[in-house]
Design an enzyme around this catalytic site. Structure first.
Site, PDB file in Angstrom:
ATOM      1  N   ASN A   1      27.784  13.680   6.222  1.00 26.01           N
ATOM      2  CA  ASN A   1      28.677  14.142   7.287  1.00 26.01           C
ATOM      3  C   ASN A   1      29.039  15.574   6.929  1.00 26.01           C
ATOM      4  O   ASN A   1      29.853  15.822   6.050  1.00 26.01           O
ATOM      5  CB  ASN A   1      29.920  13.246   7.316  1.00 26.01           C
ATOM      6  CG  ASN A   1      30.890  13.638   8.412  1.00 26.01           C
ATOM      7  OD1 ASN A   1      30.718  14.663   9.069  1.00 26.01           O
ATOM      8  ND2 ASN A   1      31.917  12.829   8.600  1.00 26.01           N
TER       9      ASN A   1
ATOM     10  N   ARG B   1      25.620  12.273  10.441  1.00 25.98           N
ATOM     11  CA  ARG B   1      26.574  12.165  11.541  1.00 25.98           C
ATOM     12  C   ARG B   1      26.461  13.449  12.362  1.00 25.98           C
ATOM     13  O   ARG B   1      26.635  14.552  11.840  1.00 25.98           O
ATOM     14  CB  ARG B   1      28.002  12.043  10.993  1.00 25.98           C
ATOM     15  CG  ARG B   1      29.003  12.011  12.096  1.00 25.98           C
ATOM     16  CD  ARG B   1      30.406  12.049  11.576  1.00 25.98           C
ATOM     17  NE  ARG B   1      31.317  12.031  12.696  1.00 25.98           N
ATOM     18  CZ  ARG B   1      32.458  12.700  12.727  1.00 25.98           C
ATOM     19  NH1 ARG B   1      32.827  13.449  11.720  1.00 25.98           N
ATOM     20  NH2 ARG B   1      33.231  12.623  13.780  1.00 25.98           N
TER      21      ARG B   1
ATOM     22  N   HIS C   1      34.056   9.166  18.194  1.00 28.30           N
ATOM     23  CA  HIS C   1      34.224   7.989  17.323  1.00 28.30           C
ATOM     24  C   HIS C   1      33.295   6.847  17.760  1.00 28.30           C
ATOM     25  O   HIS C   1      33.554   5.681  17.464  1.00 28.30           O
ATOM     26  CB  HIS C   1      35.663   7.420  17.349  1.00 28.30           C
ATOM     27  CG  HIS C   1      36.706   8.296  16.754  1.00 28.30           C
ATOM     28  ND1 HIS C   1      37.980   8.400  17.296  1.00 28.30           N
ATOM     29  CD2 HIS C   1      36.690   9.097  15.670  1.00 28.30           C
ATOM     30  CE1 HIS C   1      38.699   9.232  16.566  1.00 28.30           C
ATOM     31  NE2 HIS C   1      37.945   9.675  15.577  1.00 28.30           N
TER      32      HIS C   1
ATOM     33  N   ARG D   1      46.810  16.428  16.891  1.00 26.35           N
ATOM     34  CA  ARG D   1      46.369  16.780  18.254  1.00 26.35           C
ATOM     35  C   ARG D   1      47.344  16.217  19.284  1.00 26.35           C
ATOM     36  O   ARG D   1      47.866  15.111  19.114  1.00 26.35           O
ATOM     37  CB  ARG D   1      44.978  16.215  18.536  1.00 26.35           C
ATOM     38  CG  ARG D   1      43.886  16.789  17.682  1.00 26.35           C
ATOM     39  CD  ARG D   1      42.520  16.372  18.241  1.00 26.35           C
ATOM     40  NE  ARG D   1      41.449  16.663  17.313  1.00 26.35           N
ATOM     41  CZ  ARG D   1      40.694  15.735  16.728  1.00 26.35           C
ATOM     42  NH1 ARG D   1      40.865  14.451  16.992  1.00 26.35           N
ATOM     43  NH2 ARG D   1      39.738  16.091  15.899  1.00 26.35           N
TER      44      ARG D   1
ATOM     45  N   GLU E   1      32.096   3.813   9.083  1.00 27.00           N
ATOM     46  CA  GLU E   1      31.166   4.657   9.843  1.00 27.00           C
ATOM     47  C   GLU E   1      29.902   4.982   9.036  1.00 27.00           C
ATOM     48  O   GLU E   1      28.819   5.074   9.605  1.00 27.00           O
ATOM     49  CB  GLU E   1      31.882   5.940  10.290  1.00 27.00           C
ATOM     50  CG  GLU E   1      32.859   5.633  11.422  1.00 27.00           C
ATOM     51  CD  GLU E   1      33.827   6.771  11.741  1.00 27.00           C
ATOM     52  OE1 GLU E   1      34.774   6.959  10.951  1.00 27.00           O
ATOM     53  OE2 GLU E   1      33.638   7.452  12.751  1.00 27.00           O
TER      54      GLU E   1
END
Ligand code: ADP
Length: 397
Positions: free
Chosen positions: A7, A90, A179, A240, A384
């Site tokens: 990633n 990813r 996601h 956020r 993940e």
């Protein structure tokens, strides 16, 4: 098969070497401060974390250091680099071009580059990682797993914004969702764990972490999800803002005498529960502690987070005309019983009841609703990296 999962960000590179047979990570690590100075954190399974401070001028050097660590005499976990069968990357934004994982070749790289304007910070960084692996690990296949792919089953009714249609046609302005790897992994596990019929099922997956998103998954396919063209839309998150009136951007540009870019930086990095709490923290452990000490803003921040999440769950129950199970995952969803409790207390009218003791669970699979609850509520840890390894193996078989 042994799969190296990568990633790659602009100055960091997270990795795991996963044995797909045992589904265990043989080693996990992180290269930090690439292009600045350079630090490798490497932890072999069952061993001590080692930290190596060494110049990492670029990602290729970082990948070389990771490979050296993996075969090192004392803290390595494989005898030879030839044992690595594939690399799973990813990739953040696949636009409308990618609805599943792909074996990366020149055409795929060109197509991902076309999506760069949709994720200008992430996609170019992801591709740097791909190129570094291609350069160093000759002949080893690279697989791309997109954050957006699982959400490509959304219909126009869910992904279109209320904007002039030509902006979609000309500039690809639409909702994409993120996601996806986690929503896919966790929803499949929920179907299996609860013995639900995939072709006749309604799930709501709440991926609540520092970044948070929620999805409505009907008959195994995403019907709607809360993140939009970028990850800024939807739930209130760690830093956020989530959904808000877009006019606020113009208002803040004028009031604070800042550029649009500066205001968006605030909406991405200084807002959410961090901003709401007056800067206490983006981490809910700190917010819970501050609330317990009487900090009203920290308490409000957690309540706003839970309330917004409950509103989305309500909306998705309406969108799917019902729900069989609600799934909580990611750092917060897996570990924070306060937030889960606050969210679920909005659904008493639907006959959802929570087993208070079961809801104390942390980081493990567990049904947290009572036996007579009308809807099953379950905690399922996401993974993940393992999901990327699964995708990689499936594509190569
Ligand atoms: P990211 O989106 O960066 O992957 P995570 O999924 O790790 O974030 O979620 C971060 C949030 O999860 C933090 O607010 C933190 O409070 C919470 N969290 C993570 N791990 C734990 C834990 N072991 N116990 C309690 N809370 C946790």
């Amino acid at each position: 098969m042994k799969v190296l999962v990568i990633n790659c960000g602009s100055s960091s590179l997270k990795y795991q070497l996963i044995d797909s047979e045992t589904e265990k990570a043989l080693a996990v690590g992180l290269c930090e401060r690439i292009g600045i100075d350079g630090r490798l954190n490497h932890t072999p399974a069952g061993g001590e974390k080692i930290v190596i401070e060494k110049a990492m001028p670029d990602h290729q050097v970082a990948v070389s250091m990771v490979l050296d660590a993996l075969v090192h005499d004392t803290y390595g976990v494989i005898g030879d680099l030839k044992e690595i069968d594939a690399v799973g990357h990813r990739l953040v934004h696949g636009g409308e071009k990618f609805s599943s994982s792909v074996i990366i070749d020149k055409e795929v790289i060109a197509a991902v580059e076309e999506c760069n304007p949709l994720a200008p910070l992430h996609n170019p960084a992801n591709l740097i990682g791909v190129r570094a692996c291609q350069a160093i690990m000759k002949g080893v296949p690279n697989i791309g797993v997109f954050d957006t792919a699982f959400h490509q089953t959304m219909e126009p009714v869910a992904y279109m914004y209320g904007l002039p249609y030509e902006y979609y046609e000309k500039y690809k302005v639409r909702r994409y969702g993120f996601h996806g790897t986690s929503h896919s992994f966790v929803s499949k596990r929920a179907l299996e764990m609860l013995s639900l019929d995939p072709s006749n099922s309604k799930l709501i997956v709440c991926h609540l972490g520092n970044g948070s998103s929620i999805s409505a998954i009907k008959n195994g396919k995403v019907m709607d999800t809360s993140m939009g063209m970028t990850p800024l839309e939807g739930l209130v998150m760690g830093t956020r803002c989530g959904d808000m009136d877009p006019t606020i951007v113009e208002y803040l540009v004028h009031t604070l005498d800042k550029s649009v870019e500066e205001v968006l930086e605030i909406l991405n990095k200084e807002s959410g529960v961090y901003g709401l709490s007056g800067g206490v923290s983006s981490d809910f452990r700190d917010l819970d502690a501050a609330s317990n000490e009487g900090n009203e803003k920290a308490k409000l921040a957690v309540e706003v987070f839970s309330y917004r999440t409950a509103k989305y769950i309500g909306a998705y129950i309406a969108a799917m005309d019902g729900v069989d199970a609600i799934v909580f995952t990611a750092g917060l969803g897996e570990n924070n019983s306060v937030v889960r409790g606050q969210i679920l207390e909005h659904f008493g009218y639907m006959g959802i009841t929570i087993d208070k003791e079961a809801n104390m669970v942390r980081g493990e699979e567990k049904v947290i609703s009572t036996l007579d609850s009308k809807v099953t509520v379950v905690v399922i840890p996401t993974n993940e990296e393992l999901a990327i390894a699964h995708e990689t193996v499936a594509l190569l078989k």
